[in-house]
Structure formats: structure tokens, C-alpha cells
Design an enzyme around this catalytic site. Structure first.
Site, PDB file in Angstrom:
ATOM      1  N   LEU A 136      26.971  20.031 -22.932  1.00 10.85           N
ATOM      2  CA  LEU A 136      26.016  19.845 -21.833  1.00 10.85           C
ATOM      3  C   LEU A 136      24.627  19.610 -22.398  1.00 10.85           C
ATOM      4  CD1 LEU A 136      27.016  22.782 -19.444  1.00 10.85           C
ATOM      5  CD2 LEU A 136      27.408  20.352 -19.055  1.00 10.85           C
ATOM      6  N   GLU A 140      26.124  27.066 -11.149  1.00 16.13           N
ATOM      7  CA  GLU A 140      27.023  28.094 -11.694  1.00 16.13           C
ATOM      8  C   GLU A 140      26.298  28.827 -12.814  1.00 16.13           C
ATOM      9  OE1 GLU A 140      30.456  26.077 -13.266  1.00 16.13           O
ATOM     10  OE2 GLU A 140      30.725  24.953 -11.405  1.00 16.13           O
ATOM     11  N   LYS A 198      25.931  30.088 -16.551  1.00 15.75           N
ATOM     12  CA  LYS A 198      26.396  29.582 -17.848  1.00 15.75           C
ATOM     13  C   LYS A 198      26.794  30.800 -18.684  1.00 15.75           C
ATOM     14  CE  LYS A 198      25.241  26.405 -21.543  1.00 15.75           C
ATOM     15  NZ  LYS A 198      25.687  27.186 -22.677  1.00 15.75           N
TER      16      LYS A 198
HETATM   17  S1  IVH Z   1      30.922  22.886 -17.689  1.00 16.42           S
HETATM   18  C1  IVH Z   1      31.496  18.659 -18.927  1.00 16.42           C
HETATM   19  N1  IVH Z   1      30.281  25.228 -16.714  1.00 16.42           N
HETATM   20  O1  IVH Z   1      28.501  25.701 -21.968  1.00 16.42           O
HETATM   21  C2  IVH Z   1      31.065  20.009 -18.569  1.00 16.42           C
HETATM   22  N2  IVH Z   1      30.201  24.942 -19.069  1.00 16.42           N
HETATM   23  O2  IVH Z   1      26.840  23.783 -23.480  1.00 16.42           O
HETATM   24  C3  IVH Z   1      31.652  21.019 -19.440  1.00 16.42           C
HETATM   25  N3  IVH Z   1      29.588  26.973 -20.289  1.00 16.42           N
HETATM   26  O3  IVH Z   1      31.058  24.118 -23.756  1.00 16.42           O
HETATM   27  C4  IVH Z   1      31.162  22.380 -19.323  1.00 16.42           C
HETATM   28  N4  IVH Z   1      29.373  28.265 -18.546  1.00 16.42           N
HETATM   29  O4  IVH Z   1      31.228  26.648 -23.308  1.00 16.42           O
HETATM   30  C5  IVH Z   1      30.419  24.488 -17.831  1.00 16.42           C
HETATM   31  N5  IVH Z   1      29.780  27.255 -15.717  1.00 16.42           N
HETATM   32  C6  IVH Z   1      29.923  26.520 -16.804  1.00 16.42           C
HETATM   33  C7  IVH Z   1      29.709  27.049 -18.091  1.00 16.42           C
HETATM   34  C8  IVH Z   1      29.849  26.215 -19.205  1.00 16.42           C
HETATM   35  C9  IVH Z   1      29.318  28.204 -19.860  1.00 16.42           C
HETATM   36  C10 IVH Z   1      29.558  26.567 -21.710  1.00 16.42           C
HETATM   37  C11 IVH Z   1      30.786  25.896 -22.196  1.00 16.42           C
HETATM   38  C12 IVH Z   1      30.334  24.555 -22.665  1.00 16.42           C
HETATM   39  C13 IVH Z   1      28.903  24.822 -22.983  1.00 16.42           C
HETATM   40  C14 IVH Z   1      28.092  23.579 -22.967  1.00 16.42           C
END
Ligand code: IVH
Length: 691
Positions: free
Chosen positions: A102, A134, A136
Site C-alpha cells: 500500500l 479499516e 491497519k
Molecule cells: S489491504 C491491495 N487492509 O498493510 C491491498 N492491508 O502496507 C492489500 N495491512 O501487506 C492490503 N491492515 O500486511 C489491507 N486493513 C488492511 C490492513 C492491511 C494491515 C497490512 C498488510 C499489507 C500492508 C501494506
């Protein structure tokens, strides 16, 4: 690790005094090297060496440099690829749909700018519409593949395209259902493996009670646990999981929005965090972010930001992705949990076994959800290395559950004449000289009569793993020692309860409870008593060995070093330590005091050692944390096995500690199972290799 040249401060302003082309190229190369090194530490070794905020600053500088000099962008720049190469320890797994990273926003302005960019990009294709906000989560991303509702595979993110197979480990996570009812034929669920803070605390308590070292923080513990070779070890860490994204889906319903996919996952029985929320515009994102920033420390899990995703899947498709991250999502990172404050003084605290730990007295500072007034400086070398001096402005960090720590001084704010700090030469509690044994990082007070150590030994004796005496915590022990009621653990059994009743806060009921608890401890098994005596190097397991082998405290007291080291699994260092302990007149006096008090000295009859390792061959490599090699070898022999020096086809298992190179390679080549110390304990106990 590569050093950063700090002659060139990061101004955060891409166009403020741009370095010339050659200088920019040099700096970009330097940044890439440093970032790659940190990526490797973070993703592959689970051992980051700098705070996330510093890492983000490096990334940002590189990104800005590349934006100003597009000719410098190379395909494998950390700005273009997802960090973390898959490790050779786990089988590679190709993700059905790549697992992307991200992009980050570090301020509300950047978040708003992102939303405006999306609107512009869509132009006449319509508006972005709603978003989903959401949390993180701060853990480790995994992708779990279900076929016809059955979990068939789980993999880490790896480099985004190929991850590591961690199926057996993910299968131990209670939150992850083994089977989903009504799932489409193929369903990949992406989410975060994490450790609840309450679980983290419990693990650490157990770890410390067993004489081990505390885990540093929940994120690293979760990441380390999912990459264990032995799933039984993963299971013991009691990990949790949040689902937040779908990967490959075949034969499923047609979804219109991301929020629907979350509801779909929840309906299937997958854990979806209840704080995911659909919001209409970025204004509400700001609101969401502010709300959760304030609640950051109320939840039982860590999060380090908020992820904002465009809700409409059609709009997501229209926006697409760069090589690294989708355009339709962004991670708003919460400000780092680091603050600066004034270092008022450096003092030394004496631990229960005499170890002297320097710590910082700080001007109160609110960091990581609490007001911090003291922070650890670990040991003498750390103070010297960081060169923090009383009067300095220092950076303080409190990550998750970790004890606050001083990271270093802000040199530009060092007051004139600030002097280097010198480790004190005498114990601040008893005034006797402090000693730092050669080759050790720890300085100690070695005065047996130091009041801190007297208290420490009594606390240990009363502890749950020893004589388990309730109603006698640190404060009461402190009071009784100060009042002269307790000089050693033997005095516990002749306490003057009438005097105690006269102390403030000691009603009849409370004194009766205390008396009952102490009475009850007289009958504890011998191994608890032996453990409770604070014999150097004798932890719970060794105490049990001693109790079982000798059956009576008097026989342990009378044993020669030779007899002691013949105890299977004990080894010469411990044998010597036990012998030395009972050679001391003071300790013999204590034994007599305990005998007179009617404390149980008898243990279970010497039992036949079950031959659980009969016919097995266990090879040892690397450095072990719980037993010496000699001890392991003796234990294997006692249980009917052999422990040769090299790995062959006949080897039953390789017990691998930290490090360990060629034997490990050989074992992998021959397909010999590799087990860790937990796995070894299980094998010794059950005679079976961990599944
Ligand atoms: S979505 C294409 N949602 O953040 C989108 N990631 O910096 C993929 N992460 O690798 C990720 N909470 O380990 C998403 N609610 C959330 C998240 C999340 C933590 C982490 C995940 C990802 C990283 C990206």
C-alpha cells in the site's frame, strides 16, 4: 550494515536546494542500499533495527528524489517492488493474484490530496463515491486459499508474487476456520496474522517465569511465530487473524463493493474486524482517523494506521494499480510512538538477583498511550554507545507493550558542558562494590546481604513456580524486610503475626489469609523447594531432575559434584553450582531453619526414566538456550537414544539452536527433520517427532 551519510539532511522539501544530478544519483543509490538492508531485516529476519518512522523517512526521501529525477528510477528500486524475498526454509507458493503493498499518507493533507488525485484521474468516468476505512493491523500479511470451502494452503506475502508456504502454521490459528460453509470453489482470503496484546502479555509472563527472555513486541513475535518450522511451536503462541481482502475468487457471487466482500467473508465465518466502516467522503475519513487515533490504546491489538479503500469494485478496476500498490487504497500511518524529552538523570536499579541496570529518569512525556517518567538503558555498553548524558534531550520510544526505551540523544540540543555518564562503582542499595564479570554485559551487586537481593530471593521463593505463596507480594515482602521480620526465606515460617496485625492495612482476615498461604506452602513438592532456593543456574527443570534423582533434600545437600553431574541431563556447570551452594554454611543454616519449620524435604521416589528415545539418533547444532550440549547429550542417552556429532541418513532429527550452518544444510539435503528446543522437549516427552 551500510551507514547513511548524514551530511545531507532530508529537508522533506523536494525542491528546496535540489542536489545536482551526480549527487542525486549517488544519494539514490545509497538510499536504495540502506532501504534494502532494512527490508531484509524486517521481512526476512523479523528483526528491524530502526523505528518504522525512520524507515518511512528514508523511503520518502528516495521517492522524492526519484520524482525529481525520473531518469534515476530503476525497476528494482525499493519504491517499485514489494519488500521481502521468500526464504529458502519454506516451499515457495505463487499467489493466484499478486499480494500488493500500500502507498502511505503521513498527514491528513496527504490523504486529502490522494482523494483529489483519484477524482482527477477518473475525470469523466464518474466519481469515486464511498470509501471503506479499516484499521491497519500491525502483524504479518498472509493469503489463505480455500478450495470447495476447505483450507488447502496459506502463504506469506514474500515478494508479492511468490510467498512462503506456512499452511501448517496458519492451520493452528483458532480464528481461521478449517472449513467454510457455502464458499465458492476457489477463494483466497487475505488478512493479517497478529498477536493479541493480552496473549502477548501472557506469553511474556510464562516466558519470564520459565527463566527465558521476554518477547520484544507483538508484531515481531507474530511474524516469528508464523515462520516456525514446527507448527506445535506456532500453536503455543496463540496467534489471531483478521481477514480484510479477497484474492483469487472462482465461481463466487458477483460483488459490487469492497464492503460487500467483507460482509461475505464475515458470513462465511471468517474473522472480519468490526471497525471496518463505509464512509461517504474523505471528510469522514478524517473523522474516522481522529477517532481511532484517540482510541489507539483501548483495543486488544495493535494497529499502526488506517487503510482507506475505494468501495466500488468497478471504480477500483478503473483506477488500477502501479507495479507496487493499488491506486484505490492508501495507508494513513499514525504518527510514530516516539517523543523527545529531557533526560534528568541516569540511575542504576538493582534487580532481585543483583543485576545492575542503568535507567533514565525523564521529564514526564506522553508516549505510546502512557506517561513515561523512566526508561531503560539496558546496560553499561548501551549507555556508552548511545552516549546519552544527563541534561540531554533524548528520543524515547514505547512500542506496544515494551518497556520504554531511550533511543539516543538529540545532539543539536546537547547543553554545553554535559558530561559523559560513568557507571557507579558501588551498589545504590547496599553501598558494596559493583562487579562486572569479564566478558559479560551485566554489572552486578554480589553482596549476598544486599537488602535488594534478600527481597529478591524471598520474592522468588514465594513465586508461583516455586512455593506459590499467595498474599505475599513485593510490597509486603519489602515491608517485612524493612521491619526486620524477614531476613531469609526460613523466617517466613516463624513470622510474628501479632506484629503484622499492628501494621496499617493488615486486618484479621488479611493476616489469616497470609498465615494460611504460608502454612500451605510447607507441603509443596521437593522440586518446588529446590527451585525456590535461588541456587544459581537451577531453574524449574533442573530442580525437578534433582528432586527426582535424589528424592530428599538431605541427599542433594550431601551429594558430591561427581554424583550430581551423573544426574542425566544436569551437566557439570550446574552440578558445581549446586555443590557450591550447599557448601556454604549460611545455606546449610537455612536448610536447618526450613527443616525445623516442617517444610517438606522429600521428593517422589526415583522413577525409572522412560526410554522414549530408544533407538533414535539426535544430532545437535547451533547454540541452545535452555540446556548445554552436554546436558542434551546426557538427556538423550538417559532416554535410550544416541547423539552423534554429524548428520546422516540414519539421523532421527536435528535439534537446531541459533545459528548452525552446515549440519542444517545437510539435514535439509537428506530430508532429516529439523526441530527446535520446544520440538525436542516434545520428542523427549512423547517419543514422537512434532507433527
Ligand atoms: S489491504 C491491495 N487492509 O498493510 C491491498 N492491508 O502496507 C492489500 N495491512 O501487506 C492490503 N491492515 O500486511 C489491507 N486493513 C488492511 C490492513 C492491511 C494491515 C497490512 C498488510 C499489507 C500492508 C501494506
Amino acid at each position: 550494515m551500510p551507514e547513511l551519510n548524514d551530511a545531507e539532511p532530508n529537508t522533506g522539501q523536494p525542491d528546496a536546494g535540489q542536489p545536482d544530478q551526480a549527487e542525486a544519483a549517488r544519494r539514490a543509490a545509497e538510499l536504495r542500499e540502506v532501504i534494502r538492508d532494512h527490508d531484509r531485516r524486517y521481512y526476512e529476519l523479523d528483526a528491524p533495527s530502526i523505528p518504522d518512522a525512520d524507515y518511512d523517512a528514508l523511503m520518502r526521501e528516495l521517492r522524492e528524489l526519484e520524482a525529481a529525477h525520473p531518469e534515476l528510477v530503476v525497476a528494482d528500486s525499493p519504491t517499485q517492488v514489494v519488500g521481502g524475498a521468500p526464504s529458502a526454509l519454506f516451499a515457495p507458493v505463487e499467489h493466484g493474484v499478486p499480494m500488493m503493498s500500500l502507498d502511505n499518507a503521513f498527514s491528513i493533507e496527504e490523504l486529502t490530496a490522494w482523494a483529489e488525485r483519484l477524482d482527477r484521474r477518473l475525470e469523466d468516468q464518474g466519481r469515486v463515491g464511498a470509501y471503506v476505512a479499516e484499521l491497519k493491523f500491525d502483524g504479518l500479511a498472509v493469503s489463505i486459499r480455500f478450495e470447495d470451502g476447505v483450507m488447502v494452503q496459506a502463504a506469506t506475502r514474500g515478494d508479492g508474487r511468490i510467498g512462503e508456504d506456512v499452511t501448517h502454521n496458519v492451520a493452528t490459528i483458532e480464528d481461521v476456520p478449517a472449513k467454510l460453509n457455502g464458499a465458492p470453489p476457489v477463494l483466497e482470503v487475505r488478512g493479517e496474522v497478529y498477536l493479541r496484546l493480552s496473549t502477548f502479555r501472557e506469553l511474556n509472563e510464562a516466558m519470564l517465569a520459565a527463566g527465558g527472555q521476554a518477547y520484544v513486541n507483538p508484531r515481531n513475535t507474530a511474524a516469528g511465530s508464523i515462520r516456525q518450522k514446527d507448527p506445535a511451536a506456532t500453536a503455543r503462541r496463540r496467534l489471531s487473524f483478521w481477514s480484510y481482502q479477497l484474492g483469487q475468487v472462482e465461481g463466487g457471487p458477483a460483488f459490487a463493493s469492497h464492503f460487500e466482500t467483507l460482509e461475505f467473508m464475515r458470513d462465511l465465518g471468517l474473522p472480519v474486524n468490526e471497525h471496518a466502516q463505509r464512509i461517504e467522503g474523505v471528510d469522514e475519513v478524517v473523522d474516522y482517523v481522529t477517532r481511532f487515533e484517540a482510541r489507539r490504546h483501548e483495543l486488544d491489538y495493535e494497529f499502526d494506521g488506517v487503510v482507506v479503500k475505494v468501495d466500488s469494485l468497478a471504480v477500483q478496476r478503473a483506477l488500477g494499480a502501479t507495479s507496487k500498490a493499488p491506486r484505490w487504497a492508501i495507508a494513513y500511518k499514525l504518527p510514530p510512538e516516539e517523543r523527545t524529552t529531557k533526560l534528568l538523570d541516569i540511575e542504576v536499579s538493582i534487580g532481585p538477583s543483583g543485576s545492575a541496570t542503568p535507567f533514565a529518569r525523564l521529564e514526564p512525556v506522553f508516549v505510546g498511550g502512557v506517561t513515561v517518567t523512566t526508561a531503560t538503558l539496558h546496560n553499561e555498553d548501551q549507555v556508552r554507545e548511545k552516549d546519552v548524558r544527563p541534561g540531554d534531550t533524548v528520543v524515547v520510544r514505547r512500542a506496544g507493550e515494551v518497556i520504554p526505551e531511550v533511543l539516543g540523544p538529540v545532539l543539536s540540543e546537547r547543553p554545553r558542558g554535559a558530561r559523559r555518564w560513568e557507571f557507579p562503582t558501588t551498589c545504590p542499595v547496599c553501598g558494596e562494590p559493583l562487579v562486572r564479570p569479564e566478558g559479560e554485559a551485566r554489572t552486578r551487586c554480589v553482596n549476598y546481604d544486599c537488602p535488594r537481593q534478600i527481597r529478591g530471593r524471598i520474592e522468588h521463593f514465594c513465586g508461583r513456580s516455586a512455593m506459590d505463596i499467595e498474599h505475599l507480594g513485593e510490597q509486603r515482602i519489602d515491608l517485612f524486610v524493612t521491619e526486620g521480620l524477614l531476613g531469609d526465606v526460613g523466617d517466613l515460617y516463624t513470622l510474628d503475626y501479632d506484629r503484622i496485625r499492628s501494621f496499617e492495612g493488615f486486618g484479621d482476615l488479611s493476616v489469616d489469609n497470609l498465615q494460611d498461604a504460608i502454612e500451605a506452602s510447607r507441603g509443596r513438592p521437593l522440586d518446588r523447594l529446590v527451585f525456590g532456593l535461588s541456587i544459581p543456574h537451577v531453574g524449574g527443570a533442573n530442580a525437578e531432575l534433582l528432586a527426582r534423582s535424589f528424592g530428599h533434600l538431605d541427599r542433594i545437600v550431601a551429594a558430591t559434584p561427581d554424583e550430581l553431574s551423573r544426574v542425566d541431563g544436569l551437566g557439570p556447570i550446574i552440578a558445581e553450582s549446586v555443590h557450591r551452594f550447599f557448601a556454604s554454611p549460611r545455606n546449610l543454616e537455612l536448610v536447618e531453619k526450613l527443616r525445623a519449620a516442617g517444610v517438606n524435604f522429600e521428593g517422589p521416589e526415583v522413577a525409572d526414566v522412560p526410554q522414549t528415545l530408544e533407538g533414535m539418533s539426535i544430532v545437535i547444532t547451533g547454540s541452545l538456550s535452555r540446556r548445554t550440549r552436554d546436558e542434551v547429550q546426557a538427556l538423550v542417552k538417559a532416554r535410550g537414544g544416541k547423539s552423534p556429532g554429524s548428520v546422516s541418513k540414519k539421523t532421527t532429527a536435528l535439534l537446531a539452536g541459533e545459528g548452525g550452518g552446515s549440519k542444517r544444510d545437510k539435514a535439509e539435503e537428506l530430508g532429516v527433520p529439523i526441530i527446535d528446543e520446544d520440538g525436542f522437549d516434545e520428542l523427549v516427552e512423547t517419543g514422537r517427532l512434532p507433527s
